[in-house]
Write a protein that holds these residues in place. Structure first.
Motif, PDB file in Angstrom:
ATOM      1  N   PRO A 151       0.835  -1.204   0.000  1.00 35.14           N
ATOM      2  CA  PRO A 151       0.000   0.000   0.000  1.00 35.14           C
ATOM      3  C   PRO A 151       0.869   1.254   0.000  1.00 35.14           C
ATOM      4  O   PRO A 151       1.863   1.331   0.728  1.00 35.14           O
ATOM      5  N   PHE A 152       0.498   2.241  -0.830  1.00 32.93           N
ATOM      6  CA  PHE A 152       1.230   3.507  -0.789  1.00 32.93           C
ATOM      7  C   PHE A 152       0.252   4.675  -0.820  1.00 32.93           C
ATOM      8  O   PHE A 152      -0.771   4.636  -1.504  1.00 32.93           O
ATOM      9  N   GLY A 153       0.564   5.696  -0.020  1.00 32.77           N
ATOM     10  CA  GLY A 153      -0.306   6.867   0.033  1.00 32.77           C
ATOM     11  C   GLY A 153      -1.672   6.593   0.607  1.00 32.77           C
ATOM     12  O   GLY A 153      -2.650   7.222   0.200  1.00 32.77           O
ATOM     13  N   GLY A 154      -1.772   5.670   1.549  1.00 32.88           N
ATOM     14  CA  GLY A 154      -3.057   5.356   2.163  1.00 32.88           C
ATOM     15  C   GLY A 154      -2.859   4.547   3.422  1.00 32.88           C
ATOM     16  O   GLY A 154      -1.817   3.920   3.610  1.00 32.88           O
ATOM     17  N   THR A 155      -3.864   4.546   4.267  1.00 32.32           N
ATOM     18  CA  THR A 155      -3.778   3.867   5.557  1.00 32.32           C
ATOM     19  C   THR A 155      -4.775   2.711   5.640  1.00 32.32           C
ATOM     20  O   THR A 155      -5.640   2.553   4.783  1.00 32.32           O
ATOM     21  N   ALA A 156      -4.647   1.930   6.694  1.00 33.44           N
ATOM     22  CA  ALA A 156      -5.536   0.793   6.907  1.00 33.44           C
ATOM     23  C   ALA A 156      -6.843   1.215   7.579  1.00 33.44           C
ATOM     24  O   ALA A 156      -7.765   0.413   7.705  1.00 33.44           O
ATOM     25  N   LYS A 157      -6.883   2.477   7.987  1.00 32.31           N
ATOM     26  CA  LYS A 157      -8.090   3.002   8.636  1.00 32.31           C
ATOM     27  C   LYS A 157      -8.126   4.505   8.383  1.00 32.31           C
ATOM     28  O   LYS A 157      -7.115   5.193   8.542  1.00 32.31           O
ATOM     29  N   THR A 158      -9.281   5.013   7.983  1.00 34.97           N
ATOM     30  CA  THR A 158      -9.427   6.451   7.779  1.00 34.97           C
ATOM     31  C   THR A 158      -9.579   7.122   9.135  1.00 34.97           C
ATOM     32  O   THR A 158     -10.564   6.906   9.836  1.00 34.97           O
ATOM     33  N   ARG A 159      -8.568   7.914   9.497  1.00 31.16           N
ATOM     34  CA  ARG A 159      -8.602   8.576  10.795  1.00 31.16           C
ATOM     35  C   ARG A 159      -9.614   9.718  10.786  1.00 31.16           C
ATOM     36  O   ARG A 159     -10.099  10.159   9.744  1.00 31.16           O
ATOM     37  N   ALA A 160      -9.914  10.234  11.985  1.00 28.22           N
ATOM     38  CA  ALA A 160     -10.985  11.230  12.140  1.00 28.22           C
ATOM     39  C   ALA A 160     -10.747  12.475  11.298  1.00 28.22           C
ATOM     40  O   ALA A 160     -11.687  13.029  10.703  1.00 28.22           O
ATOM     41  N   HIS A 161      -9.497  12.935  11.217  1.00 28.04           N
ATOM     42  CA  HIS A 161      -9.222  14.156  10.462  1.00 28.04           C
ATOM     43  C   HIS A 161      -9.546  13.972   8.988  1.00 28.04           C
ATOM     44  O   HIS A 161     -10.171  14.844   8.358  1.00 28.04           O
ATOM     45  N   ALA A 162      -9.139  12.849   8.412  1.00 27.59           N
ATOM     46  CA  ALA A 162      -9.445  12.580   7.005  1.00 27.59           C
ATOM     47  C   ALA A 162     -10.948  12.427   6.798  1.00 27.59           C
ATOM     48  O   ALA A 162     -11.488  12.851   5.764  1.00 27.59           O
ATOM     49  N   GLN A 163     -11.638  11.844   7.769  1.00 24.06           N
ATOM     50  CA  GLN A 163     -13.092  11.736   7.664  1.00 24.06           C
ATOM     51  C   GLN A 163     -13.729  13.123   7.562  1.00 24.06           C
ATOM     52  O   GLN A 163     -14.652  13.336   6.760  1.00 24.06           O
ATOM     53  N   VAL A 164     -13.215  14.066   8.360  1.00 26.39           N
ATOM     54  CA  VAL A 164     -13.740  15.432   8.330  1.00 26.39           C
ATOM     55  C   VAL A 164     -13.482  16.070   6.962  1.00 26.39           C
ATOM     56  O   VAL A 164     -14.358  16.731   6.398  1.00 26.39           O
ATOM     57  N   VAL A 165     -12.279  15.857   6.420  1.00 26.98           N
ATOM     58  CA  VAL A 165     -11.960  16.426   5.114  1.00 26.98           C
ATOM     59  C   VAL A 165     -12.862  15.838   4.033  1.00 26.98           C
ATOM     60  O   VAL A 165     -13.426  16.558   3.201  1.00 26.98           O
ATOM     61  N   PHE A 166     -13.020  14.514   4.038  1.00 27.67           N
ATOM     62  CA  PHE A 166     -13.895  13.881   3.047  1.00 27.67           C
ATOM     63  C   PHE A 166     -15.322  14.416   3.174  1.00 27.67           C
ATOM     64  O   PHE A 166     -16.000  14.661   2.180  1.00 27.67           O
ATOM     65  N   GLY A 167     -15.768  14.582   4.419  1.00 29.90           N
ATOM     66  CA  GLY A 167     -17.106  15.124   4.639  1.00 29.90           C
ATOM     67  C   GLY A 167     -17.243  16.546   4.124  1.00 29.90           C
ATOM     68  O   GLY A 167     -18.308  16.939   3.610  1.00 29.90           O
ATOM     69  N   SER A 168     -16.168  17.334   4.221  1.00 31.40           N
ATOM     70  CA  SER A 168     -16.223  18.712   3.729  1.00 31.40           C
ATOM     71  C   SER A 168     -16.313  18.742   2.211  1.00 31.40           C
ATOM     72  O   SER A 168     -16.946  19.642   1.639  1.00 31.40           O
ATOM     73  N   LEU A 169     -15.708  17.767   1.536  1.00 36.34           N
ATOM     74  CA  LEU A 169     -15.826  17.689   0.077  1.00 36.34           C
ATOM     75  C   LEU A 169     -17.279  17.409  -0.328  1.00 36.34           C
ATOM     76  O   LEU A 169     -17.804  17.997  -1.277  1.00 36.34           O
ATOM     77  N   ILE A 170     -17.909  16.505   0.413  1.00 33.36           N
ATOM     78  CA  ILE A 170     -19.322  16.207   0.149  1.00 33.36           C
ATOM     79  C   ILE A 170     -20.185  17.446   0.398  1.00 33.36           C
ATOM     80  O   ILE A 170     -21.066  17.785  -0.396  1.00 33.36           O
TER      81      ILE A 170
END
Length: 335
Positions: A151-170
């Motif tokens: 795996p490159f450029g990604g994690t095994a779990k989406t942490r809370a901060h990334a969840q917030v960013v993804f939610g802001s895109l939506i």
């Protein structure tokens, strides 16, 4: 002309308990499966990516060489080619499309690999961004089948901060008055442009902008870069499809399965295959520290950050030095 194949899956019960009727995966293969069926590689796509976007890492002389390997690139559910809001019949179309998880994606990819091709061993699973999350999922869900993961450029779990960013895109996309709860009659263009602007500061690093590295891509000013690239970057996608993929990312967690029931460290510990984990040194979505924690809980993993000023997008194949480093690490790993 279509340059990919379709594998029908029938009615699929998703992890959520809902049924996705007449589901299917779009995929493309490169190379030839050998007689022993031992040279297969899975290379999943990512958010807003199609199979051809992965082709920068595939080719003669590269780590993923079709002369040596049979490379299968399955399109992520929701990307407009595999089952998605835009191509699923009513009543599960558009705004009614159910949540699909990383676990759902990998479970259906497993069906493709085993049912269609009769493959029981994978030489490698590799992927970037949400493709990396799928790569981790392969490692923990099918440890007896996967011989290596990268795996490159990604994690095994989406942490809370990334969840917030993804939610802001939506949220940026849905602010368009044409959104209409996903039942729009025309694409919400203003929302798609807003999503692009919201993504821009997260996709690349502070150094990328400070040093005006976008100029090497043909944009003389920051204004021209934002207007001529980011304001249009998502226009080739259906809005509901983009949201479906982001929701998959928000719920990304390899331990959110019946086998692990949220025990993240247990899920990581079950990845027994040798693992090459390559974060981007300036990735703002998936910072290297998250991968460092994951590697500590994996039995046979190497942590190898890629030094880059391209932030998260070090892994899209657009910056040749970064691409060379990734390919070189993969060649060494496969040897």
């Amino acid at each position: 002309m279509r340059d990919y194949e379709i594998y029908p899956l029938g009615d699929v019960e998703l992890q959520s308990g809902r049924t996705l009727p007449q589901a299917f995966l779009a995929y493309k293969t490169y190379g030839t499966l050998n007689a022993a069926k031992s040279n297969a590689i899975i290379y999943p796509t990512w958010f807003a990516g199609l199979h051809n976007d992965n082709e920068w890492l595939i080719g003669p002389g590269k780590a993923l060489d079709p002369d040596n390997y049979f490379i299968i690139v399955p399109n992520m559910l929701g990307n407009g080619l595999s089952s998605s809001p835009s191509n699923t019949p009513a009543p599960f179309d558009r705004g009614n499309f159910p949540l699909v998880t990383i676990y759902d994606n990998v479970r259906l990819q497993h069906r493709l690999v085993t049912e269609k091709f009769g493959i029981t061993k994978l030489a490698l699973v590799v992927g970037w961004s949400l493709g990396a999350l799928q790569t981790f999922q392969w490692g923990t869900s099918y440890p007896e089948m996967v011989e290596r993961i990268a795996p490159f450029g990604g994690t095994a779990k989406t942490r809370a901060h990334a969840q917030v960013v993804f939610g802001s895109l939506i949220a940026a996309l849905q602010a368009d008055s044409n959104w209409k709860n996903g039942f729009y009659t025309r694409q919400p263009a203003a929302g798609l442009a807003a999503m692009g602007r919201a993504y821009a500061p997260w996709g690349f690093s502070q150094a990328y902008y400070l040093e005006q590295l976008y100029q090497a891509e043909g944009y003389p000013t920051l204004k021209s870069y934002l207007e001529n690239y980011w304001d249009k970057v998502f226009f080739s996608f259906d809005a509901n499809d983009l949201i479906a993929m982001l929701r998959t990312g928000i719920h990304g967690d390899i331990s959110a399965t019946p086998a692990d029931n949220g025990n993240f460290e247990q899920a990581l510990n079950r990845i027994t295959a040798p693992a090459l984990v390559m974060p981007g040194s300036t990735d703002l979505f998936f910072p290297p520290g998250d991968n460092a924690y994951e590697v500590e809980h994996m039995p046979d993993a190497v942590f190898r950050p890629v030094e880059s000023k391209w932030g998260h997008c070090f892994g899209i194949g657009a910056n040749e030095p970064d691409s060379f480093v990734i390919d070189t690490h993969l060649k060494q790993f496969l040897q």
